[in-house]
Enzyme design. Structure first.
Site, PDB file in Angstrom:
ATOM      1  N   ARG B 267      11.648  35.300   0.908  1.00 32.23           N
ATOM      2  CA  ARG B 267      10.604  35.838   0.386  1.00 32.23           C
ATOM      3  C   ARG B 267       9.096  36.018   0.459  1.00 32.23           C
ATOM      4  O   ARG B 267       8.893  34.294   0.419  1.00 32.23           O
ATOM      5  CB  ARG B 267      10.919  35.629  -1.434  1.00 32.23           C
ATOM      6  CG  ARG B 267       9.777  36.673  -2.710  1.00 32.23           C
ATOM      7  CD  ARG B 267       9.731  38.004  -2.051  1.00 32.23           C
ATOM      8  NE  ARG B 267       8.737  38.178  -3.368  1.00 32.23           N
ATOM      9  CZ  ARG B 267       8.680  39.586  -3.471  1.00 32.23           C
ATOM     10  NH1 ARG B 267       9.247  40.098  -2.480  1.00 32.23           N
ATOM     11  NH2 ARG B 267       8.196  39.957  -4.711  1.00 32.23           N
ATOM     12  N   GLU B 363      41.427  29.117 -18.421  1.00 31.84           N
ATOM     13  CA  GLU B 363      42.484  27.472 -18.100  1.00 31.84           C
ATOM     14  C   GLU B 363      41.748  27.302 -19.076  1.00 31.84           C
ATOM     15  O   GLU B 363      41.875  25.874 -18.423  1.00 31.84           O
ATOM     16  CB  GLU B 363      42.529  28.082 -17.114  1.00 31.84           C
ATOM     17  CG  GLU B 363      43.005  28.818 -16.640  1.00 31.84           C
ATOM     18  CD  GLU B 363      43.530  27.996 -14.813  1.00 31.84           C
ATOM     19  OE1 GLU B 363      44.124  26.861 -14.432  1.00 31.84           O
ATOM     20  OE2 GLU B 363      43.344  28.918 -13.493  1.00 31.84           O
ATOM     21  N   THR B 365      38.914  26.781 -23.183  1.00 33.32           N
ATOM     22  CA  THR B 365      37.316  26.698 -22.957  1.00 33.32           C
ATOM     23  C   THR B 365      36.869  25.415 -22.412  1.00 33.32           C
ATOM     24  O   THR B 365      38.057  24.347 -22.472  1.00 33.32           O
ATOM     25  CB  THR B 365      37.561  27.063 -24.255  1.00 33.32           C
ATOM     26  OG1 THR B 365      37.690  25.897 -24.969  1.00 33.32           O
ATOM     27  CG2 THR B 365      37.650  29.533 -24.408  1.00 33.32           C
TER      28      THR B 365
END
Lengths: 260, 384
Positions: B267, B363, B365
Site C-alpha cells: 500500500r 470453552e 470465557t
C-alpha cells in the site's frame, strides 16, 4: 490391474531459462518438482488402482536426485518406484528417452496400463509418451480427459481434441497420456509421506536394461536442438475510443485496410 | 522461532499448511458468506490423515499428542478459523473417549474418527448452563440395559454434521454436579434431533446447532467412565483441549498478521509503502511479538499435556486466555493497518477479527479462565 506411471522431475518455474550456448535448460539454483502434468497421471493411476485393485509403479529416468520425485509419488499413493539413472543416459532426446523408459517398463514386466502426463513443462515436446508406446509396440491414446470404463478386457476413454472429444476404445496393455482436465490431484497423506520416507526406490543403470548401448544418451539421440528461443512478445492491441457509431466506423475502415 | 519440532511434527505442520494455503484460503470467504459446512475440505483433511495425528496408532492414528493436534489447528485457522473448527471441534468431541473410554469404546469409535470418516462433537452447554456448567438440566435415566436422555444442549459445534456426540447429562439430579455422567450418542439415534443452525458473527463456516434429546434411548455400554464421573470427564476434556483453542487463536492471529504485513508492504501513501512509516512498523512489531509469545505458551502447554502432567488446568487456562486475547488484539490492529480496506469484506482482515472474538468466549470465557488461574495460584500458595 498393474499400472506404470512415468514421471519427470522439472524445474519449478514457468519462466525456464535456456543456456544460450548449449541450448539446454539451466537447472542450477532452481527447485525441482514433479512435472505438473505427471501429477495428473499419478492421480489417475492411483484412482484406477482404487477402483480395480493392483499396484502402481512410478518410473523416472534422471539424475540420482530424481529419487525425490519418486518419493513424492509414493506419498501420493504409488506403491513402488523405479529410478533409471546412468551417466550413459545424459543428453537423451525424446527418442532415446522413450527407448530407455520402454526398456525399463519391459524389465518391470507385468503391466496393463502405462500413464504419462501429456508433456513436460520444461521441454514441452509431448513426444516421450507416444515414443514409449511405439518402442513397446502397444496402442496409445493421447490427451485423455476421462476414463469411462477400464477392465482387463480393455478401456474406453475420452480423448480431448480442439473442438471437443473423441470416445476411443482400446485393448490393454495401452499407453495413455493425460490432460489436466482428467482429475484434481489429491494432497499427499501423512501415512503416504511416512511410507515415502522409508521407501527404497529400485535403481537401475544402463547395464541392468536390455538395451542397445548405441541407442542410449546423446549418442543414441537422432535429433539435435539447434536453437531454443523465447518468442518475441506480441504487441498490445490498439484501443479505439469514442461513441459507438464513430468507433464502429473506424473499426470497419481498419479491417478493410488490413484486408481481413 | 524454532520450536524444535520432531521430524513427524514438521511433516504434519507442513502438510497442514499446504492444505490450508492451497485448498482452504481460496474458499474461506465463500464459506464465510454462505455459512455452508466445508465438507470438501473435511474430505481432504481426512484423506491426508490429519484427523488421526493425536490418536494412538492402535486405533488407526499416528500416535502423536495434543501438540500435533495444535500444529494442525493453528495452520488451518491461519487460513480460516471457521473451517478449522470442523477439525478442532471433532478433537474436543473425541477427547472424552480418548481420555476416559474403555478399550472397547476406543476400538468402536476412534478408528473412524482417525480416518476422518466420522466427525465428533462435545455437548455440555445448555441455555441455562454456560459459564455455570454445573447447572445443566439434561438427564439420563437408567432403565434396564439402557439410558434414556432428555434435555436440550445449546450452541453445539459440529452439531448435525458430526456423527459421534459425547454428552454430559445428569444420572442423579439429587447429587447435583456429582450426579453428572458422560455418554456417547450416535447421530441417527431415535429421539435425537437438531435445532436450527445459528447465525453467528464469526466462524460462520462452522455449524452450530441445538442438540435435542427426547426420550432418546442409548445402550448402557455408551456410558463413559462411571456414573457420577461426568463433570470430571468434562473438566479433564476441557483442560486438555484448551491448548487447541489457544492454537486456533494463534492461527487466526498469524493469518491476520500475514494479511496486514502483505498489505503494508504494497500500500502506497504519501509516495511510499506504508510499511516504511514507523507508526505501522511499531504496530507490526508488537503484533509479531505477541503472536510469537502466544504460540510459545500454547506449545509449551500442549507439550506439558503430552508429558502426562497430572494437572494442567492453570497452564491450559493461561494459554487459552493469553492466545485468544492476542488474537483479538492482533486482528483489530490488522483491520486498522488496512484502514478502510480492512473494514471491507474484499479483504480477509475483518473476517479474522470476527473469527477471533469467539476464542475469548468459548470453552470457558476468558473471565472464567482467570478464575481458574487465580484459584490454582491461591491453592498452590496455600500448599507452600
Amino acid at each position: 490391474m498393474n499400472i506404470i506411471v512415468c514421471i519427470k522431475q522439472v524445474p519449478n518455474t514457468t519462466d525456464v531459462r535456456i543456456d544460450p550456448v548449449t541450448n539446454t535448460l539451466i537447472r542450477d539454483g532452481v527447485e525441482s518438482v514433479i512435472n505438473p502434468f505427471d501429477a495428473y497421471a499419478i492421480e489417475e493411476a492411483v484412482r484406477i488402482k482404487e477402483r480395480c485393485g493392483g499396484k502402481v509403479t512410478a518410473l523416472t529416468m534422471g539424475p540420482p536426485q530424481a529419487e525425490t520425485a519418486l518419493r513424492e509419488a509414493i506419498s501420493l499413493g504409488c506403491d513402488e518406484a523405479v529410478l533409471v539413472s546412468d551417466r550413459k543416459f545424459a543428453g537423451s532426446d525424446t527418442w532415446a528417452t522413450s527407448y530407455t523408459l520402454a526398456a525399463a517398463i519391459r524389465k518391470i514386466g507385468d503391466f496393463d496400463v502405462v500413464l504419462c502426463g501429456k508433456q513436460a513443462s520444461d521441454g514441452d515436446t509431448a513426444q516421450v509418451g507416444p515414443g514409449i508406446s511405439a518402442h513397446l509396440d502397444i496402442p496409445q491414446v493421447t490427451y485423455i480427459k476421462k476414463i469411462l470404463q477400464i477392465s482387463a478386457q480393455g478401456a474406453r476413454v475420452e480423448r480431448m481434441t480442439e473442438e471437443g472429444y473423441d470416445e476411443v476404445e482400446t485393448p490393454l496393455p495401452c499407453l495413455f497420456t493425460v490432460v489436466k482436465e482428467i482429475n484434481t490431484p489429491r494432497m499427499p497423506s501423512l501415512k503416504g509421506m511416512m511410507r515415502a520416507k522409508s521407501a527404497k526406490p529400485v535403481k537401475w543403470t544402463a547395464a541392468d536394461l536390455e538395451a542397445d548401448p548405441a541407442a542410449l544418451g546423446l549418442e543414441g539421440s537422432p535429433t539435435r536442438v539447434l536453437k531454443i528461443f523465447t518468442p518475441v512478445p506480441r504487441k498490445g492491441g490498439e484501443m479505439l475510443s469514442g461513441s459507438a457509431a464513430d468507433v464502429s466506423k473506424e473499426l470497419a475502415e481498419l479491417l478493410k485496410d488490413m484486408v481481413v | 522461532m524454532d520450536y524444535l519440532l520432531t521430524e513427524q511434527q514438521t511433516m504434519i505442520r507442513d502438510l497442514a499448511r499446504k492444505i490450508a494455503q492451497e485448498k482452504i484460503k481460496p474458499v474461506a470467504a465463500h464459506y464465510d458468506e454462505t455459512e455452508e459446512f466445508a465438507w470438501p475440505i473435511m474430505k481432504i483433511l481426512a484423506d491426508s490423515d490429519l484427523f488421526g495425528v493425536y490418536l494412538p496408532e492402535q486405533y488407526g492414528g499416528l500416535g502423536g499428542g495434543i501438540m500435533d493436534m495444535c500444529l494442525v489447528t493453528e495452520e488451518l485457522s491461519r487460513a480460516c478459523g471457521g473451517i478449522a473448527l470442523g477439525y478442532a471441534g471433532t478433537g474436543l468431541g473425541t477427547l472424552p473417549i480418548l481420555l476416559h473410554g474403555s478399550d472397547d469404546q476406543k476400538k468402536k469409535y476412534l478408528p473412524d474418527i482417525a480416518a476422518g470418516k466420522r466427525l465428533a462433537a462435545f455437548c455440555i452447554t445448555e441455555a441455562g448452563a454456560g459459564s455455570d456448567a454445573g447447572s445443566i438440566k439434561t438427564s439420563a435415566r437408567k432403565e434396564g440395559g439402557k439410558y434414556i436422555l432428555n434435555g436440550t444442549k445449546q450452541w453445539i459445534t459440529n452439531a448435525g454434521e458430526a456423527e459421534i456426540y459425547t454428552v454430559i447429562a445428569l444420572t442423579d439430579k439429587s447429587k447435583g454436579i456429582r450426579g453428572a455422567s458422560a455418554f456417547v450418542v450416535e447421530k441417527g439415534t431415535k429421539g435425537m434431533e437438531f435445532g436450527k443452525k445459528e447465525k453467528k458473527l464469526g466462524i460462520r463456516a462452522s455449524a452450530t446447532r441445538e442438540v435435542i434429546f427426547t426420550d432418546c434411548e442409548i445402550p448402557a455400554e455408551n456410558l463413559l467412565a462411571r456414573e457420577g464421573m461426568g463433570f470430571i470427564v468434562a473438566m479433564k476434556t476441557l483442560d486438555t483441549s484448551r491448548p487447541g483453542v489457544a492454537a486456533q487463536a494463534v492461527g487466526i492471529a498469524q493469518g491476520a498478521l500475514d494479511c496486514a504485513l502483505e498489505y503494508a508492504r504494497g500500500r502506497v501513501q504519501f509516495g511510499q509503502p506504508i510499511s516504511s512509516f514507523q507508526a505501522i512498523q511499531h504496530m507490526l512489531a508488537d503484533m509479531g511479538t505477541q503472536v510469537e509469545a502466544a504460540r510459545a505458551l500454547a506449545y509449551a502447554t500442549a507439550r506439558m499435556v503430552d508429558s502426562g502432567a497430572k494437572s494442567v488446568s492453570k497452564e491450559s487456562a493461561m494459554a487459552k486466555l493469553f492466545a485468544s486475547d492476542v488474537a483479538m488484539k492482533v486482528a483489530v490492529d490488522a483491520v486498522q493497518i488496512l484502514g478502510g480496506y480492512g473494514y471491507m469484506r474484499d479483504y480477509p482482515a475483518e473476517k479474522y477479527m470476527r473469527d477471533a472474538k469467539i476464542t475469548q468466549i468459548y470453552e470457558g470465557t476468558n473471565q472464567i479462565q482467570r478464575n481458574v488461574i487465580a484459584a490454582n495460584m491461591l491453592k498452590e500458595a496455600l500448599k507452600k
